[in-house]
Design a protein around this motif. Structure first.
Motif, mmCIF file in Angstrom:
data_model
loop_
_atom_site.group_PDB
_atom_site.id
_atom_site.type_symbol
_atom_site.label_atom_id
_atom_site.label_comp_id
_atom_site.label_asym_id
_atom_site.label_seq_id
_atom_site.Cartn_x
_atom_site.Cartn_y
_atom_site.Cartn_z
ATOM 1 N N PRO A 13 0.835 -1.443 0.326
ATOM 2 C CA PRO A 13 0.300 -0.518 -0.256
ATOM 3 C C PRO A 13 1.012 1.104 -0.305
ATOM 4 C CG PRO A 13 0.119 -0.768 2.167
ATOM 5 C CD PRO A 13 0.878 -2.079 1.341
ATOM 6 N N ARG A 14 -0.447 2.255 -0.507
ATOM 7 C CA ARG A 14 0.835 3.501 -0.920
ATOM 8 C C ARG A 14 0.373 4.621 -0.242
ATOM 9 N NH1 ARG A 14 -0.743 4.785 -7.039
ATOM 10 N NH2 ARG A 14 -1.935 5.892 -5.290
ATOM 11 N N ARG A 15 1.068 5.082 1.256
ATOM 12 C CA ARG A 15 0.652 6.034 2.091
ATOM 13 C C ARG A 15 0.712 7.422 1.380
ATOM 14 N NH1 ARG A 15 1.289 4.995 8.082
ATOM 15 N NH2 ARG A 15 2.648 3.064 7.723
ATOM 16 N N PRO A 16 -0.649 8.179 1.610
ATOM 17 C CA PRO A 16 -0.884 8.708 1.856
ATOM 18 C C PRO A 16 -0.721 10.205 2.082
ATOM 19 C CG PRO A 16 -2.452 8.021 1.714
ATOM 20 C CD PRO A 16 -2.404 7.112 2.511
ATOM 21 N N LEU A 61 -11.634 3.922 -0.450
ATOM 22 C CA LEU A 61 -11.111 5.375 0.223
ATOM 23 C C LEU A 61 -10.803 6.041 -0.675
ATOM 24 C CD1 LEU A 61 -8.019 1.918 0.254
ATOM 25 C CD2 LEU A 61 -8.489 2.810 1.934
ATOM 26 N N CYS A 65 -5.541 6.227 -3.111
ATOM 27 C CA CYS A 65 -5.596 5.637 -2.748
ATOM 28 C C CYS A 65 -5.549 4.383 -3.372
ATOM 29 C CB CYS A 65 -6.148 5.659 -0.809
ATOM 30 S SG CYS A 65 -5.706 7.030 0.008
ATOM 31 N N GLY A 67 -6.798 0.460 -2.432
ATOM 32 C CA GLY A 67 -6.187 -0.762 -1.489
ATOM 33 C C GLY A 67 -7.068 -1.850 -1.732
ATOM 34 N N VAL A 84 -4.029 -2.800 5.984
ATOM 35 C CA VAL A 84 -3.972 -1.756 4.462
ATOM 36 C C VAL A 84 -4.602 -0.769 4.616
ATOM 37 C CG1 VAL A 84 -4.668 -1.504 1.473
ATOM 38 C CG2 VAL A 84 -3.841 -3.609 2.473
ATOM 39 N N LEU A 88 -2.780 2.441 5.101
ATOM 40 C CA LEU A 88 -2.595 4.161 3.430
ATOM 41 C C LEU A 88 -3.562 5.419 4.883
ATOM 42 C CD1 LEU A 88 -4.533 2.080 0.962
ATOM 43 C CD2 LEU A 88 -2.745 3.241 1.211
ATOM 44 N N LEU A 89 -3.939 4.708 5.698
ATOM 45 C CA LEU A 89 -4.115 6.235 6.652
ATOM 46 C C LEU A 89 -3.631 6.648 8.052
ATOM 47 C CD1 LEU A 89 -8.296 5.628 5.629
ATOM 48 C CD2 LEU A 89 -7.152 6.550 4.766
ATOM 49 N N ASP A 90 -3.054 5.705 7.972
ATOM 50 C CA ASP A 90 -2.296 6.308 9.196
ATOM 51 C C ASP A 90 -2.824 6.292 10.390
ATOM 52 O OD1 ASP A 90 0.240 6.312 10.582
ATOM 53 O OD2 ASP A 90 0.381 8.634 9.925
#
Length: 167
Positions: A13-16, A61, A65, A67, A84, A88-90
């Motif tokens: 996953p990429r973290r925005p 999402l 994002c 997921g 995930v 992604l959203l921390d």
């Protein structure tokens, strides 16, 4: 849009950078009887079997994002979907729910119908318990606790618990 994706296409996953779930938490807060109640945000995901895995796509999402994840079992797939969203959203996993459904419409309908029926049964059980308690209170004003239990088809101890004597 029925794109094909599977375990070979699943990426970490990429973290925005800017999106936080904090705003949703603040909007969802409600005041209850002497305590603060929070509506937990729910993220929806669909899963389909892909070989020995359940391939999962989290559908709602925030923009930017993506997921996707997988799991060997349904339980593992749900846990991975939560991981995930959390990454992604921390945000901590306890701050949201993930509702996972089968991608197959027939299976999804079966799950939805089962949940709807279970909710109706829970409501009916609650209504029955309330009616039983009311009946127990009224009956014990006119007959003995033992007779009230026999009339209602429950033990006299349960009637005593439902309609305790005041005094």
């Amino acid at each position: 849009m029925n794109e094909q994706w599977g375990p070979s296409q699943i990426r970490p996953p990429r973290r925005p950078r800017s999106h936080q779930l904090g705003d949703a938490r603040k909007e969802g807060e409600k005041e209850g009887k002497g305590r603060r109640m929070v509506n937990t945000p729910t993220f929806h995901a669909v899963a389909r079997q892909d070989g020995a895995y359940w391939a999962v796509h989290i559908t709602d999402l925030p923009d930017g994002c993506v997921g996707v994840t997988q799991g060997r079992t349904w339980i593992e797939a749900r846990r991975m979907a939560s991981d995930v969203v959390s990454a992604l959203l921390d945000v901590p996993e306890e701050s949201f729910k993930v509702e996972l459904r089968p991608e197959d419409p027939e299976l999804a309908d079966l799950v939805n119908e089962a949940e709807k029926t279970r909710e109706e049964a829970d409501k009916a059980a609650k209504k029955a318990a309330e009616a039983l308690a009311t009946a127990a209170r009224i009956l014990t004003e006119k007959v003995t606790v033992r007779d009230a239990g026999a009339i209602l088809g429950v033990s006299h101890q349960y009637v005593a618990k439902l309609a305790p004597k005041s005094g």
